[in-house]
Design an enzyme around this catalytic site. Sequence first.
Site, PDB file in Angstrom:
ATOM      1  N   LYS A  18      -0.040   3.287  12.065  1.00  0.00           N
ATOM      2  CA  LYS A  18       1.269   3.768  11.596  1.00  0.00           C
ATOM      3  C   LYS A  18       1.407   5.270  11.779  1.00  0.00           C
ATOM      4  CE  LYS A  18       2.352   0.111   8.299  1.00  0.00           C
ATOM      5  NZ  LYS A  18       2.660  -0.237   6.904  1.00  0.00           N
TER       6      LYS A  18
ATOM      7  N   LYS B 245       3.792 -12.018  17.433  1.00  0.00           N
ATOM      8  CA  LYS B 245       4.227 -12.432  16.107  1.00  0.00           C
ATOM      9  C   LYS B 245       5.663 -11.991  15.829  1.00  0.00           C
ATOM     10  CE  LYS B 245       3.152  -9.883  12.177  1.00  0.00           C
ATOM     11  NZ  LYS B 245       2.785  -9.741  10.783  1.00  0.00           N
TER      12      LYS B 245
ATOM     13  N   LYS C 211       9.470  -7.717  11.732  1.00  0.00           N
ATOM     14  CA  LYS C 211      10.638  -6.874  11.486  1.00  0.00           C
ATOM     15  C   LYS C 211      10.565  -5.610  12.325  1.00  0.00           C
ATOM     16  CE  LYS C 211       9.735  -5.020   7.367  1.00  0.00           C
ATOM     17  NZ  LYS C 211       9.207  -5.717   6.226  1.00  0.00           N
TER      18      LYS C 211
END
Length: 330
Positions: free
Chosen positions: A114, A197, A200
Amino acid sequence: TTKLRVLSGIQPTGDSFHLGNYLGAVRQWVALQDTHETYYCVVDLHAITVEQDPKVLRHRTRLSAAQLLALGVDPDRSALFVQSHVPEHAQLGWVLECQTGFGEASRMTQFKDKASKQGTDRASVGLFTYPVLQAADILLYQANAVPVGEDQRQHLELTRDLAQRFNKRLGKTFTVPEPYIVKGTAKIYDLQDPTSKMSKSASTGNGLIELLEDPKRSAKKIRSAVTDTGREVVFDAENKAGVANLLTIYSALTSRTIAELEAAYEGKGYGDLKKDLAEVLVDFVTPFQAQVQSYMDDVAELDKVLARGAERAREVASRTLAAAYDRIGF
Ligand code: ADP
Ligand code: NA
């Protein structure tokens, strides 16, 4: 009670849950209510590790709770609450931060992923210590089990290490939780790229089914899902990833097994499968959306439900924090 305890949380970072969130997580939360003592929270403290607009955050926190309720989290059986309403999370978080090595925290791969997106200089210290707060979330409730996906395994390992370390240094205080892989947990793939996968953050446009989007839009996405050039409706994750994904979704949303579905579509084509699944999905999301709307139409009542949940959570959390503080010498 002798029931094992479960704790799980979901971030209020989007407006809508997606199909993967439901079939891969929330559906299991609902089932666990029959067998476990369950604590479920909307983790708004985790959400602010990246910048949030206050109005949007408040709205999304309520909307997340409304979706959990509409999907079957029962506030009479589960403690359903908002993380920031239980200050013990942040309090135990600090204690555990002081037990975590800097190098140990640095090895958490999710932070690296991240932070590299935002640039390490801009990433917050909160994002860095996020897994330690997650440990506090779990240990506060003396949870025996934590439903986890593969991506969360490393964080649960840290939680276990921190519990064992604290218990060893200062005396038995925390239950050491086990990962709980719930049987029948489905992994849902992107409808346009069925090898990755549904997510979002990573899925865009037609690959992602949001539970609060217009059902007509969802139906269209199902009908235009990527499949292969074959015609037989059989479950073959390697060679027919798209069809396998559709069968997984179909089976999860109905009580029909994959084998039953294969039999039912013998001699039919992908078009029939998609058309029927689109209907199944519309029949699922239409009443769901109406229920979410009714919770959001009465925010005062929703807030009451969440306040009751927080009160229940605090009964357990405050006892654990008091024990930990005592061990430390506070
Ligand atoms: P996202 O990956 O879309 O950002 P989150 O990380 O917020 O979703 O996930 C919330 C929960 O939903 C987690 O328990 C996660 O394992 C589950 N989940 C997310 N995407 C999927 C998926 N495609 N299939 C199954 N479970 C999923
Ligand atoms: Na994610």
